[in-house]
Design a protein around this motif. Sequence first.
Motif, PDB file in Angstrom:
ATOM      1  N   GLU A 141       0.835  -1.204   0.000  1.00 33.95           N
ATOM      2  CA  GLU A 141       0.000   0.000   0.000  1.00 33.95           C
ATOM      3  C   GLU A 141       0.868   1.251   0.000  1.00 33.95           C
ATOM      4  OE1 GLU A 141      -3.495  -2.122   2.705  1.00 33.95           O
ATOM      5  OE2 GLU A 141      -2.768  -0.108   3.195  1.00 33.95           O
ATOM      6  N   GLY A 142       0.225   2.387  -0.274  1.00 39.99           N
ATOM      7  CA  GLY A 142       0.939   3.645  -0.185  1.00 39.99           C
ATOM      8  C   GLY A 142       0.945   4.183   1.235  1.00 39.99           C
ATOM      9  N   PRO A 143       1.836   5.120   1.539  1.00 41.79           N
ATOM     10  CA  PRO A 143       1.858   5.723   2.875  1.00 41.79           C
ATOM     11  C   PRO A 143       0.551   6.452   3.177  1.00 41.79           C
ATOM     12  CG  PRO A 143       3.865   6.231   1.652  1.00 41.79           C
ATOM     13  CD  PRO A 143       2.900   5.630   0.680  1.00 41.79           C
ATOM     14  N   VAL A 144       0.180   6.434   4.450  1.00 39.04           N
ATOM     15  CA  VAL A 144      -1.026   7.111   4.912  1.00 39.04           C
ATOM     16  C   VAL A 144      -0.631   8.075   6.026  1.00 39.04           C
ATOM     17  CG1 VAL A 144      -3.284   6.841   5.996  1.00 39.04           C
ATOM     18  CG2 VAL A 144      -2.517   5.172   4.308  1.00 39.04           C
ATOM     19  N   LEU A 145      -1.105   9.301   5.928  1.00 41.86           N
ATOM     20  CA  LEU A 145      -0.747  10.328   6.910  1.00 41.86           C
ATOM     21  C   LEU A 145      -1.272   9.976   8.303  1.00 41.86           C
ATOM     22  CD1 LEU A 145       0.461  13.226   7.310  1.00 41.86           C
ATOM     23  CD2 LEU A 145      -1.909  14.033   7.146  1.00 41.86           C
ATOM     24  N   LEU A 146      -0.379  10.108   9.307  1.00 37.33           N
ATOM     25  CA  LEU A 146      -0.784   9.950  10.706  1.00 37.33           C
ATOM     26  C   LEU A 146      -1.012  11.320  11.345  1.00 37.33           C
ATOM     27  CD1 LEU A 146       1.750   7.203  11.858  1.00 37.33           C
ATOM     28  CD2 LEU A 146      -0.698   6.916  11.393  1.00 37.33           C
ATOM     29  N   VAL A 147      -0.054  12.224  11.149  1.00 37.78           N
ATOM     30  CA  VAL A 147      -0.145  13.516  11.840  1.00 37.78           C
ATOM     31  C   VAL A 147       0.725  14.543  11.127  1.00 37.78           C
ATOM     32  CG1 VAL A 147       1.844  13.263  13.378  1.00 37.78           C
ATOM     33  CG2 VAL A 147      -0.162  14.502  14.184  1.00 37.78           C
ATOM     34  N   THR A 148       0.380  15.807  11.310  1.00 37.14           N
ATOM     35  CA  THR A 148       1.198  16.928  10.865  1.00 37.14           C
ATOM     36  C   THR A 148       1.450  17.842  12.062  1.00 37.14           C
ATOM     37  OG1 THR A 148       0.207  16.881   8.656  1.00 37.14           O
ATOM     38  CG2 THR A 148       1.347  18.896   9.311  1.00 37.14           C
ATOM     39  N   VAL A 149       2.706  18.234  12.264  1.00 37.78           N
ATOM     40  CA  VAL A 149       3.040  19.216  13.298  1.00 37.78           C
ATOM     41  C   VAL A 149       3.698  20.397  12.620  1.00 37.78           C
ATOM     42  CG1 VAL A 149       3.151  17.712  15.313  1.00 37.78           C
ATOM     43  CG2 VAL A 149       5.117  17.847  13.798  1.00 37.78           C
ATOM     44  N   VAL A 150       3.347  21.595  13.075  1.00 39.26           N
ATOM     45  CA  VAL A 150       3.822  22.804  12.381  1.00 39.26           C
ATOM     46  C   VAL A 150       4.502  23.802  13.305  1.00 39.26           C
ATOM     47  CG1 VAL A 150       2.111  22.596  10.544  1.00 39.26           C
ATOM     48  CG2 VAL A 150       1.576  23.933  12.597  1.00 39.26           C
ATOM     49  N   THR A 151       4.344  23.664  14.609  1.00 41.98           N
ATOM     50  CA  THR A 151       4.894  24.633  15.551  1.00 41.98           C
ATOM     51  C   THR A 151       6.023  23.995  16.356  1.00 41.98           C
ATOM     52  OG1 THR A 151       2.717  25.661  15.750  1.00 41.98           O
ATOM     53  CG2 THR A 151       4.351  26.201  17.432  1.00 41.98           C
TER      54      THR A 151
ATOM     55  N   GLY B 276       8.149  22.654  19.182  1.00 37.41           N
ATOM     56  CA  GLY B 276       7.747  22.216  20.509  1.00 37.41           C
ATOM     57  C   GLY B 276       6.374  21.570  20.569  1.00 37.41           C
ATOM     58  N   GLU B 277       5.688  21.550  19.454  1.00 37.58           N
ATOM     59  CA  GLU B 277       4.319  21.014  19.432  1.00 37.58           C
ATOM     60  C   GLU B 277       4.300  19.527  19.734  1.00 37.58           C
ATOM     61  OE1 GLU B 277       2.354  21.757  15.726  1.00 37.58           O
ATOM     62  OE2 GLU B 277       0.446  20.885  16.368  1.00 37.58           O
TER      63      GLU B 277
ATOM     64  N   LEU C 279      -2.218  10.715  19.267  1.00 38.55           N
ATOM     65  CA  LEU C 279      -3.191   9.969  18.473  1.00 38.55           C
ATOM     66  C   LEU C 279      -3.290   8.607  19.129  1.00 38.55           C
ATOM     67  CD1 LEU C 279      -4.896   9.984  15.835  1.00 38.55           C
ATOM     68  CD2 LEU C 279      -2.922   8.994  14.684  1.00 38.55           C
ATOM     69  N   LYS C 280      -4.242   8.475  20.065  1.00 40.14           N
ATOM     70  CA  LYS C 280      -4.409   7.248  20.854  1.00 40.14           C
ATOM     71  C   LYS C 280      -3.103   6.910  21.554  1.00 40.14           C
ATOM     72  CE  LYS C 280      -8.144   5.471  17.972  1.00 40.14           C
ATOM     73  NZ  LYS C 280      -8.653   4.347  17.146  1.00 40.14           N
ATOM     74  N   ARG C 281      -2.433   5.833  21.210  1.00 42.01           N
ATOM     75  CA  ARG C 281      -1.201   5.420  21.890  1.00 42.01           C
ATOM     76  C   ARG C 281       0.054   6.021  21.240  1.00 42.01           C
ATOM     77  NH1 ARG C 281      -0.222   1.033  20.523  1.00 42.01           N
ATOM     78  NH2 ARG C 281      -1.909   0.630  19.033  1.00 42.01           N
ATOM     79  N   LEU C 282      -0.118   6.847  20.230  1.00 42.01           N
ATOM     80  CA  LEU C 282       1.004   7.451  19.528  1.00 42.01           C
ATOM     81  C   LEU C 282       1.155   8.910  19.957  1.00 42.01           C
ATOM     82  CD1 LEU C 282       0.290   4.917  17.789  1.00 42.01           C
ATOM     83  CD2 LEU C 282       0.951   6.249  15.785  1.00 42.01           C
ATOM     84  N   THR C 283       2.385   9.318  20.303  1.00 41.71           N
ATOM     85  CA  THR C 283       2.677  10.694  20.669  1.00 41.71           C
ATOM     86  C   THR C 283       3.748  11.223  19.737  1.00 41.71           C
ATOM     87  OG1 THR C 283       2.150  10.282  22.993  1.00 41.71           O
ATOM     88  CG2 THR C 283       3.429  12.259  22.482  1.00 41.71           C
ATOM     89  N   PHE C 284       3.473  12.340  19.106  1.00 42.64           N
ATOM     90  CA  PHE C 284       4.374  12.964  18.148  1.00 42.64           C
ATOM     91  C   PHE C 284       4.856  14.289  18.722  1.00 42.64           C
ATOM     92  CE2 PHE C 284       3.114  10.149  14.710  1.00 42.64           C
ATOM     93  CZ  PHE C 284       1.844   9.775  15.096  1.00 42.64           C
ATOM     94  N   GLN C 285       6.154  14.562  18.558  1.00 41.44           N
ATOM     95  CA  GLN C 285       6.689  15.837  19.022  1.00 41.44           C
ATOM     96  C   GLN C 285       7.556  16.463  17.943  1.00 41.44           C
ATOM     97  OE1 GLN C 285       8.573  15.667  22.841  1.00 41.44           O
ATOM     98  NE2 GLN C 285       8.767  17.889  22.976  1.00 41.44           N
ATOM     99  N   PHE C 286       7.424  17.761  17.774  1.00 43.72           N
ATOM    100  CA  PHE C 286       8.241  18.548  16.860  1.00 43.72           C
ATOM    101  C   PHE C 286       9.258  19.284  17.711  1.00 43.72           C
ATOM    102  CE2 PHE C 286       9.550  19.979  13.013  1.00 43.72           C
ATOM    103  CZ  PHE C 286       8.889  21.012  12.365  1.00 43.72           C
ATOM    104  N   GLY C 287      10.523  19.231  17.331  1.00 46.71           N
ATOM    105  CA  GLY C 287      11.556  19.880  18.115  1.00 46.71           C
ATOM    106  C   GLY C 287      11.378  21.393  18.168  1.00 46.71           C
ATOM    107  N   ASP C 288      11.905  22.005  19.229  1.00 46.74           N
ATOM    108  CA  ASP C 288      11.769  23.457  19.410  1.00 46.74           C
ATOM    109  C   ASP C 288      12.318  24.228  18.214  1.00 46.74           C
ATOM    110  OD1 ASP C 288      12.462  23.370  23.013  1.00 46.74           O
ATOM    111  OD2 ASP C 288      10.617  23.029  21.859  1.00 46.74           O
ATOM    112  N   ALA C 289      13.430  23.753  17.652  1.00 47.85           N
ATOM    113  CA  ALA C 289      14.066  24.432  16.527  1.00 47.85           C
ATOM    114  C   ALA C 289      13.509  23.983  15.180  1.00 47.85           C
ATOM    115  CB  ALA C 289      15.576  24.198  16.567  1.00 47.85           C
ATOM    116  N   ARG C 290      12.517  23.109  15.196  1.00 47.08           N
ATOM    117  CA  ARG C 290      11.876  22.584  13.985  1.00 47.08           C
ATOM    118  C   ARG C 290      12.866  21.875  13.057  1.00 47.08           C
ATOM    119  NH1 ARG C 290       9.343  26.725  10.855  1.00 47.08           N
ATOM    120  NH2 ARG C 290      10.588  28.284  11.903  1.00 47.08           N
ATOM    121  N   LYS C 291      13.862  21.192  13.684  1.00 46.26           N
ATOM    122  CA  LYS C 291      14.807  20.405  12.894  1.00 46.26           C
ATOM    123  C   LYS C 291      14.651  18.905  13.141  1.00 46.26           C
ATOM    124  CE  LYS C 291      18.528  23.841  12.806  1.00 46.26           C
ATOM    125  NZ  LYS C 291      19.958  24.083  13.144  1.00 46.26           N
TER     126      LYS C 291
END
Lengths: 114, 113
Positions: B41-51, B53-54, B58-70
Amino acid sequence: DAEITQSPRHKITETGRQVTLACHQTWNHNNMFWYRQDLGHGLRLIHYSYGVHDTNKGEVSDGYSVSRSNTEDLPLTLESAASSQTSVYFCASSDWGTGANVLTFGAGSRLTVL
Amino acid sequence: TQLLEQSPQFLSIQEGENLTVYCNSSSVFSSLQWYRQEPGEGPVLLVTVVTGGEVKKLKRLTFQFGDARKDSSLHITAAQPGDTGLYLCAGGRPSGSARQLTFGSGTQLTVLP
């Protein structure tokens, strides 16, 4: 329901032959993309289009071409297939306006060049 | 040149264990997305983070975006066999065409029952 379909799903061809992979989307998305996926390389961008009659080269465009004559279709052509082009190819579309570019992918086309 | 490095490349764990997958870059991204791909199958989006430190859950999944966005991380709590798949991060560029994404090489996760 809107969808993005790729055909064929599997293709075996010989070196030097021309091959065209079809991509058709009914999302009415402006943006369409072709990626190839190889082990250890993730997804690499081949060509992309922002609208009808617009096409642009990605990072691995050599040996590939695309054309966009309508909103729904972006066929990918391999002019003279090479063994190095054996890969899984994914078409994707998006309707980027503001914010992040979210891609909707097709199921992929597995191409083997012998 | 691969601009997004994912680690580990392969991960095999037992059901119920916790895990973290990392996505690192020297470049700044305007957004960071995580996709999951299952065989055939093709990839399916789980989440998008834009800020910077955000944190998104998503249920048992936790996503974090670094403070410097790198960089970004994906943490799965109490993994289940249904979490098995290829996890891909993808960064959106702040300059040039934001409609292009750069993908990492992926983390193949196998959760054993």
